[in-house]
Design an enzyme around this catalytic site. Structure first.
Site, PDB file in Angstrom:
ATOM      1  N   CYS A  29       0.855  -1.202   0.000  1.00 39.08           N
ATOM      2  CA  CYS A  29       0.000   0.000   0.000  1.00 39.08           C
ATOM      3  C   CYS A  29       0.888   1.247   0.000  1.00 39.08           C
ATOM      4  O   CYS A  29       1.568   1.531   0.978  1.00 39.08           O
ATOM      5  CB  CYS A  29      -0.908  -0.068   1.229  1.00 39.08           C
ATOM      6  SG  CYS A  29      -1.560   1.506   1.789  1.00 39.08           S
ATOM      7  N   CYS A  32       0.361   3.839   2.695  1.00 42.16           N
ATOM      8  CA  CYS A  32       0.822   3.352   4.011  1.00 42.16           C
ATOM      9  C   CYS A  32       2.314   3.653   4.191  1.00 42.16           C
ATOM     10  O   CYS A  32       2.772   3.994   5.285  1.00 42.16           O
ATOM     11  CB  CYS A  32       0.608   1.837   4.138  1.00 42.16           C
ATOM     12  SG  CYS A  32      -1.113   1.325   4.006  1.00 42.16           S
TER      13      CYS A  32
END
Lengths: 106, 298
Positions: A29, A32
């Site tokens: 991600c 993230c």
């Protein structure tokens, strides 16, 4: 103080601290990865005040289900074991300092 | 496999000016991008030095593309879907599966619209609305989802989501992704719905998607994937960390801080102006070409 790896098994104990922050993430991600330095800095500047952890959502599905997490990054904020806040996605204004203030004002 | 000394991603004014300046430095230059995706396309400009009245943005791009090609830049009118470091340089893949190997990369991707702007989108973000299929696909195992968007990122996401969800709708009124990517999404089992999203429906979580033709799709998740692969994702593929607002920080030579990678135009932050894009394009094109000439041995 470094960020602690939290799992489904250790989650309840970890968030039982007076203040706890858990960054729910996954390595694939992109957003993230951009939140990660903020979480690391939060752990540094709030050592002794806030327990700071990160939870890999893919290998800890029970916690994701319990808190209805359907998008990452999601930052969960707890006070005395009770969920007090949830920050989803990238917030351009978010800094370690602003996050620390938000948590300690809860 | 195509090889280039300098690869430019983005066919707006910053990318085109970078192409002109790099090509004039006698290095090989390839530019990948679609001029129609530039923020300049379809607009009128009246604050650019030396051009009186209202200049047609699409015409500036058309003429600029011709100038870049005239100086020897090779233009590929398609989107980039991935980028990586490889063999001391960089390798970029396009939507038509063309691999391009480069020694230096200039990111001139501009800023892309991310939000759809329909009722329910903001309220249900994180409750079934997502902007990243790659990040959140795993939460939708066995569920029904819709991917919204007509460009390459939506096609890639529709294909990806068929690996998780039991039913995938690809909702797009107009589709601009390549035939190859459309076919891959269809072959994987995504059902194309030619309509626009009107509203995302749900109380505590997404339950349905209303379309402009009156259809209501019952579903669990809506992935909004507008445009091409985002500049922030491409930058991270190349070890450049974007700012929290998705912009890419550069110094006065348009250097990103990562060897061989430069950025120019709207992607470097405000002001989002043609004059700044062109100025930074000239700097980035020159810097990248000089870097190649100084650092790469034949």
């Amino acid at each position: 103080m470094s960020v602690i790896e939290v799992t489904d098994a250790s989650f309840d104990g970890f968030v039982g601290a007076k203040y706890a922050v858990v960054d729910c993430w996954a390595p694939w991600c992109g957003p993230c990865r951009r939140i990660a330095p903020i979480i690391e800095k939060l752990a540094e500047i709030s050592a002794g005040e806030i327990a700071v952890g990160k939870l890999l959502v893919d290998s800890n599905p029970a916690t994701s289900r319990k808190y209805n997490i359907t998008a990452i990054p999601t930052i969960l904020v707890f006070k005395n074991g009770k969920l007090e806040g949830q920050i989803v996605g990238l917030n351009p204004g978010l800094t370690a300092e602003s996050l620390k203030d938000t948590v300690l004002e809860m | 496999m195509i090889s280039a000394d300098v690869l430019i991603i983005g066919a707006g004014p910053a990318g085109l000016q970078a192409a002109i300046h790099a090509a004039r430095k006698k290095v090989s230059v390839v530019l990948v991008g679609k001029t129609e995706n530039s923020a300049l396309a379809g607009t009128h400009i009246e604050n650019y030095l030396g051009i009186p009245g209202k200049a047609d943005g699409s015409e500036i791009l058309r003429v600029g593309s011709g100038q870049a090609e005239g100086f020897g830049c090779r233009m590929l009118r398609e989107n980039v879907i991935s980028a990586a470091r490889k063999d001391g340089g960089f390798e970029i893949m396009t939507e038509n599966d063309t691999a391009i190997k480069a020694r230096a990369v200039i990111l001139a991707t501009g800023i892309s619209r991310v939000k759809l702007g329909v009722p329910g989108e903001k309220e249900l973000f994180g409750k079934g609305v997502s902007y990243c299929a790659a990040c959140d696909g795993n939460f939708y195992k066995g569920k029904t989802v819709a991917i919204i968007g007509g460009e390459t990122e939506s096609a890639a996401s529709a294909e990806l989501m068929t690996a998780y969800a039991s039913k995938v709708y690809w909702v797009a009124k107009d589709i601009a992704a390549s035939e190859r990517m459309i076919r891959k999404a269809a072959d994987a089992g995504a059902e194309t719905v030619r309509a626009s999203a009107k509203a995302i429906i749900g109380e505590d979580k997404v339950t349905a998607l209303e379309l402009d033709d009156g259809t209501v799709l019952s579903l669990d998740g809506v992935f909004i994937e507008l445009g091409a692969r985002s500049s922030a994702d491409l930058a991270m593929d190349l070890d450049v960390m974007p700012e929290m607002d998705d912009s890419i920080k550069v110094d006065s030579s348009c250097f990103t801080g990562t060897d061989g990678i430069y950025a120019c135009g709207d992607v470097t932050g405000k002001p989002w102006q043609l004059a700044k894009a062109v100025g930074q394009g000239a700097v980035a094109g020159t810097s990248a070409a000089e870097w190649v000439r100084n650092n790469v041995s034949e």
